[in-house]
Design a protein around this motif. Structure first.
Motif, PDB file in Angstrom:
ATOM      1  N   PRO A 193       0.824  -1.205   0.000  1.00  0.00           N
ATOM      2  CA  PRO A 193       0.000   0.000   0.000  1.00  0.00           C
ATOM      3  C   PRO A 193       0.864   1.263   0.000  1.00  0.00           C
ATOM      4  CG  PRO A 193      -0.645  -1.519   1.768  1.00  0.00           C
ATOM      5  CD  PRO A 193       0.653  -2.001   1.220  1.00  0.00           C
ATOM      6  N   LEU A 194       0.445   2.242  -0.773  1.00  0.00           N
ATOM      7  CA  LEU A 194       0.992   3.597  -0.708  1.00  0.00           C
ATOM      8  C   LEU A 194      -0.027   4.416   0.073  1.00  0.00           C
ATOM      9  CD1 LEU A 194       2.921   5.909  -1.563  1.00  0.00           C
ATOM     10  CD2 LEU A 194       1.550   6.130  -3.648  1.00  0.00           C
ATOM     11  N   LEU A 195       0.331   4.805   1.293  1.00  0.00           N
ATOM     12  CA  LEU A 195      -0.610   5.462   2.195  1.00  0.00           C
ATOM     13  C   LEU A 195      -0.585   6.963   1.975  1.00  0.00           C
ATOM     14  CD1 LEU A 195       0.206   3.409   5.416  1.00  0.00           C
ATOM     15  CD2 LEU A 195      -1.604   3.007   3.737  1.00  0.00           C
ATOM     16  N   VAL A 196      -1.731   7.525   1.598  1.00  0.00           N
ATOM     17  CA  VAL A 196      -1.833   8.952   1.313  1.00  0.00           C
ATOM     18  C   VAL A 196      -3.110   9.496   1.939  1.00  0.00           C
ATOM     19  CG1 VAL A 196      -0.588   8.702  -0.877  1.00  0.00           C
ATOM     20  CG2 VAL A 196      -3.089   8.634  -0.859  1.00  0.00           C
ATOM     21  N   ASP A 197      -3.209  10.804   1.961  1.00  0.00           N
ATOM     22  CA  ASP A 197      -4.431  11.467   2.386  1.00  0.00           C
ATOM     23  C   ASP A 197      -5.317  11.646   1.157  1.00  0.00           C
ATOM     24  OD1 ASP A 197      -6.458  13.066   3.285  1.00  0.00           O
ATOM     25  OD2 ASP A 197      -5.201  14.777   3.826  1.00  0.00           O
TER      26      ASP A 197
ATOM     27  N   ARG B  95      -0.884  13.515  -7.396  1.00  0.00           N
ATOM     28  CA  ARG B  95      -0.153  13.165  -8.617  1.00  0.00           C
ATOM     29  C   ARG B  95       1.354  13.139  -8.364  1.00  0.00           C
ATOM     30  NH1 ARG B  95      -2.917  13.635 -13.518  1.00  0.00           N
ATOM     31  NH2 ARG B  95      -5.053  14.407 -13.352  1.00  0.00           N
ATOM     32  N   THR B  96       1.852  14.108  -7.599  1.00  0.00           N
ATOM     33  CA  THR B  96       3.276  14.152  -7.272  1.00  0.00           C
ATOM     34  C   THR B  96       3.701  12.904  -6.517  1.00  0.00           C
ATOM     35  OG1 THR B  96       3.280  16.573  -7.183  1.00  0.00           O
ATOM     36  CG2 THR B  96       5.040  15.441  -6.007  1.00  0.00           C
ATOM     37  N   LEU B  97       2.890  12.476  -5.551  1.00  0.00           N
ATOM     38  CA  LEU B  97       3.231  11.295  -4.760  1.00  0.00           C
ATOM     39  C   LEU B  97       3.183  10.031  -5.612  1.00  0.00           C
ATOM     40  CD1 LEU B  97       1.394  12.012  -1.380  1.00  0.00           C
ATOM     41  CD2 LEU B  97       3.656  12.762  -2.165  1.00  0.00           C
TER      42      LEU B  97
ATOM     43  N   GLY C 152       6.263   5.811  -8.256  1.00  0.00           N
ATOM     44  CA  GLY C 152       6.156   4.951  -9.420  1.00  0.00           C
ATOM     45  C   GLY C 152       4.931   4.061  -9.380  1.00  0.00           C
ATOM     46  N   THR C 153       3.833   4.576  -8.851  1.00  0.00           N
ATOM     47  CA  THR C 153       2.635   3.774  -8.627  1.00  0.00           C
ATOM     48  C   THR C 153       1.807   3.638  -9.909  1.00  0.00           C
ATOM     49  OG1 THR C 153       2.560   4.510  -6.343  1.00  0.00           O
ATOM     50  CG2 THR C 153       0.540   3.588  -7.233  1.00  0.00           C
ATOM     51  N   ARG C 154       1.368   2.407 -10.212  1.00  0.00           N
ATOM     52  CA  ARG C 154       0.520   2.149 -11.379  1.00  0.00           C
ATOM     53  C   ARG C 154      -0.844   1.574 -11.001  1.00  0.00           C
ATOM     54  NH1 ARG C 154       1.880  -1.542 -14.882  1.00  0.00           N
ATOM     55  NH2 ARG C 154       3.161  -2.771 -13.471  1.00  0.00           N
ATOM     56  N   TYR C 155      -1.075   1.369  -9.719  1.00  0.00           N
ATOM     57  CA  TYR C 155      -2.314   0.742  -9.273  1.00  0.00           C
ATOM     58  C   TYR C 155      -2.890   1.536  -8.106  1.00  0.00           C
ATOM     59  CZ  TYR C 155       0.188  -2.930 -11.728  1.00  0.00           C
ATOM     60  OH  TYR C 155       0.896  -3.634 -12.663  1.00  0.00           O
ATOM     61  N   ALA C 156      -4.201   1.496  -7.969  1.00  0.00           N
ATOM     62  CA  ALA C 156      -4.824   2.220  -6.867  1.00  0.00           C
ATOM     63  C   ALA C 156      -6.185   1.638  -6.538  1.00  0.00           C
ATOM     64  CB  ALA C 156      -4.968   3.704  -7.202  1.00  0.00           C
ATOM     65  N   VAL C 157      -6.558   1.776  -5.281  1.00  0.00           N
ATOM     66  CA  VAL C 157      -7.914   1.510  -4.828  1.00  0.00           C
ATOM     67  C   VAL C 157      -8.446   2.847  -4.355  1.00  0.00           C
ATOM     68  CG1 VAL C 157      -9.371   0.200  -3.249  1.00  0.00           C
ATOM     69  CG2 VAL C 157      -7.269  -0.817  -4.138  1.00  0.00           C
TER      70      VAL C 157
ATOM     71  N   LYS D  26       9.640  12.737   1.033  1.00  0.00           N
ATOM     72  CA  LYS D  26      10.490  11.549   1.015  1.00  0.00           C
ATOM     73  C   LYS D  26       9.628  10.284   1.137  1.00  0.00           C
ATOM     74  CE  LYS D  26      12.718  12.907   4.639  1.00  0.00           C
ATOM     75  NZ  LYS D  26      13.671  13.091   5.756  1.00  0.00           N
ATOM     76  N   PRO D  27       9.686   9.377   0.143  1.00  0.00           N
ATOM     77  CA  PRO D  27       8.907   8.134   0.229  1.00  0.00           C
ATOM     78  C   PRO D  27       9.658   7.070   1.023  1.00  0.00           C
ATOM     79  CG  PRO D  27       9.947   8.304  -1.920  1.00  0.00           C
ATOM     80  CD  PRO D  27      10.377   9.519  -1.152  1.00  0.00           C
ATOM     81  N   VAL D  28       9.228   6.830   2.253  1.00  0.00           N
ATOM     82  CA  VAL D  28       9.881   5.837   3.103  1.00  0.00           C
ATOM     83  C   VAL D  28       9.353   4.450   2.744  1.00  0.00           C
ATOM     84  CG1 VAL D  28      10.352   5.113   5.466  1.00  0.00           C
ATOM     85  CG2 VAL D  28      10.058   7.542   4.938  1.00  0.00           C
TER      86      VAL D  28
END
Length: 522
Positions: A83-87, A96-98, A103-108, A164-166
């Motif tokens: 998971p890429l955790l965002v608000d 879009r920047t995140l 390098g994300t190509r998928y999302a829920v 910074k993407p940890v």
């Protein structure tokens, strides 16, 4: 006891098989049993896997907090992805920047318009919003993720002006989850409040130990604000443990001191973190009959919590049983001090080093370095930044790393760590780490701004960010209009609380100052 490295998603799947009819999620929109939770996550995993998602891929979780968020996170893991955790309420430009940075190509994606707008992106991304409904034919068995594989990515503020993407691995997440479940004594009878925002890694710390022990994650209503409104909610939902931002808990303690009242009867433990607490608030809390409080410290780079300091009510000051204000016992009348960072969790190594990278003596100040399986893998796609902050550990086996926290601490003779301040310009705003350089970058993006310096100033006991700006030649700036411009592009904690428009920004050669105020000084 040998630490359990079993990845968290596998633990949750096993728990669902053991207790399928127990409640896993209690949210304003309804409840999910472990059976339903597991089935919906498998459905998400099937869709993601069919689209090509797998190990080392990231999946944007753009959902409201609650059942959709829980299913999306577990579904990404069941697919073998991270998971890429965002608000989801963040401005679309920020999202879009995140996405691009990770390098994300998928999302829920469900819920907020900004997140839903990302569906219009081109390039073959999968935006699958079906976190509800029947199990489709594409449902997947949970992937067998490796301990070293990517578990999740979460962004923190960047000192270079870029977030910074940890990147956190499954091994560190498994260790931390097990350690906290044991530390808090979690069982299937616990109902743990899900208070943190979806983009805050504490949301995982609240949910995962709960699900791995068969308890219920109780999601708070997004509209719930002051502590006085939280209390009846906790009582109605029979919540047993809460994990709260320190300023929120401190306000609760002050409210109780002004207006004494019984606390929710099921509440047995409180965890606080994200900011340094004060012993005076502990005194208020315990005088009101509050349950034990644990102060937790950590960073995203240390897989959330790294140290804990457990407190308990003590005897009244001056009584025969009183031994004075000790670290673990705070009584009415004790001096107001910063609550210690405490002792490292199981498996965490904490070093206090001087400028020569040598261990500081007891009670001497130094920078805190963290090491052990708790460490994140680094910054996703940014090897140079990773090498700068995750450095070789000279006190361990070859290949071991340690993380430079930037926090100044001292270690007492009993091993307790105490926070002294920062070594850089980083500040905490409403629990979020904020690098002043990232604020400056956001403000400087306005076409009429020619120069900007951000600094933190105290305001009612808490820091707030003020941006000093100068307009380009021939242009004029309105401070409030500038704030609105920035707020449309970055999350709220990066928006200056106030902007001051000046003809020019005076600076001195030796120190970066604005109007005589040193940058970063609080």
């Amino acid at each position: 006891m040998t630490p359990d490295d079993t990845p968290v998603p596998l633990r949750i799947a096993r728990q669902a098989a053991r207790t399928p009819d127990a409640t896993a999620v209690s949210a304003p929109g309804g409840e999910l049993t472990y059976r339903t939770f597991d089935r919906r996550a498998r459905a998400v995993a099937g869709e993601l896997r069919a689209a090509g998602a797998g190990p080392e891929d990231t999946v944007l979780v753009g959902t409201d907090r609650g059942a959709d968020w829980a299913v999306a996170v577990l579904g990404a893991w069941y697919a073998g992805a991270a998971p890429l955790l965002v608000d989801p309420a963040a401005p679309e430009e920020r999202l879009r920047t995140l996405l691009d940075a990770a390098g994300t190509r998928y999302a829920v994606v469900t819920g907020h318009p900004a997140a839903a707008a990302l569906r219009r992106r081109s390039g073959g991304e999968l935006f699958w919003a079906g976190t509800r409904g029947d199990l489709p034919d594409a449902a997947a068995e949970p992937a067998a993720v490796a301990p070293g594989s990517l578990a999740y990515v979460l962004f923190t503020s960047g000192s270079t002006g870029r977030p910074k993407p940890v990147a956190v691995g499954h091994a560190g997440l498994a260790r931390q989850t097990g350690a906290l479940a044991a530390r808090y004594g979690l069982t299937a009878a616990d109902r743990v409040l899900q208070f943190a925002a979806p983009a805050f890694d504490v949301s995982l710390e609240e949910a995962l130990p709960t699900w791995c022990t068969g308890g219920t994650a109780v999601f708070v209503d997004d509209n719930l604000a002051p502590p006085a409104e939280l209390e009846p909610f906790l009582a109605r939902r029979h919540v047993t443990l809460v994990n709260l931002p320190t300023p929120y808990w401190a306000q609760w303690a002050k409210d109780l001191a002004r207006s004494p009242r019984p606390l929710p009867p099921a509440l047995r433990h409180v965890v606080i973190g994200s900011d340094a607490g004060r012993t005076a608030d502990l005194d208020r809390w315990y005088a009101a009959g509050g349950p034990p409080v644990t102060s937790a410290y950590g960073l995203t780079e240390s897989t959330i919590t790294a140290t804990c300091h457990e407190t308990r009510p003590g005897p009244p000051a001056g009584s025969a049983d009183s031994t004075g204000p000790a670290d673990s016992a705070h009584s009415a009348g004790s001096s107001d001090e910063v609550i210690p960072l405490g002792l490292p969790l199981e498996g965490v190594r904490a070093y206090v080093l001087d400028g020569a990278m040598e261990p500081a003596a007891d009670d001497e100040a130094g920078e805190l370095y963290l090491a052990g399986p708790c460490l994140a893998r680094g910054y996703h796609g940014r090897p140079a930044l990773t090498a700068e902050r995750f450095v070789a550990d000279p006190f361990a086996a070859p290949g071991e790393r340690m993380y430079r926290t930037g926090d100044r601490v001292r270690r007492a003779s009993d091993g307790t760590l105490r926070f002294l301040g920062r070594t850089d310009d980083q500040v905490k705003i409403r629990g979020h780490r904020v690098e002043l350089k990232e604020v400056e970058t956001a403000v400087a993006a306005h076409p009429d701004v020619v120069d900007v310096v951000a600094r933190a100033v105290p305001h009612r006991g808490e820091p707030r960010v003020v941006a000093y700006v100068a307009a380009a030649p021939g242009r004029t700036l309105d401070g409030e209009a500038l704030r609105r411009h920035v707020a449309a592009r970055v999350p709220g904690h990066l928006v200056p609380a106030r902007t001051c428009v000046l003809p020019a920004l005076p600076r001195t050669p030796g120190r970066d100052e604005v109007a005589g105020h040193p940058r970063g000084h609080v």
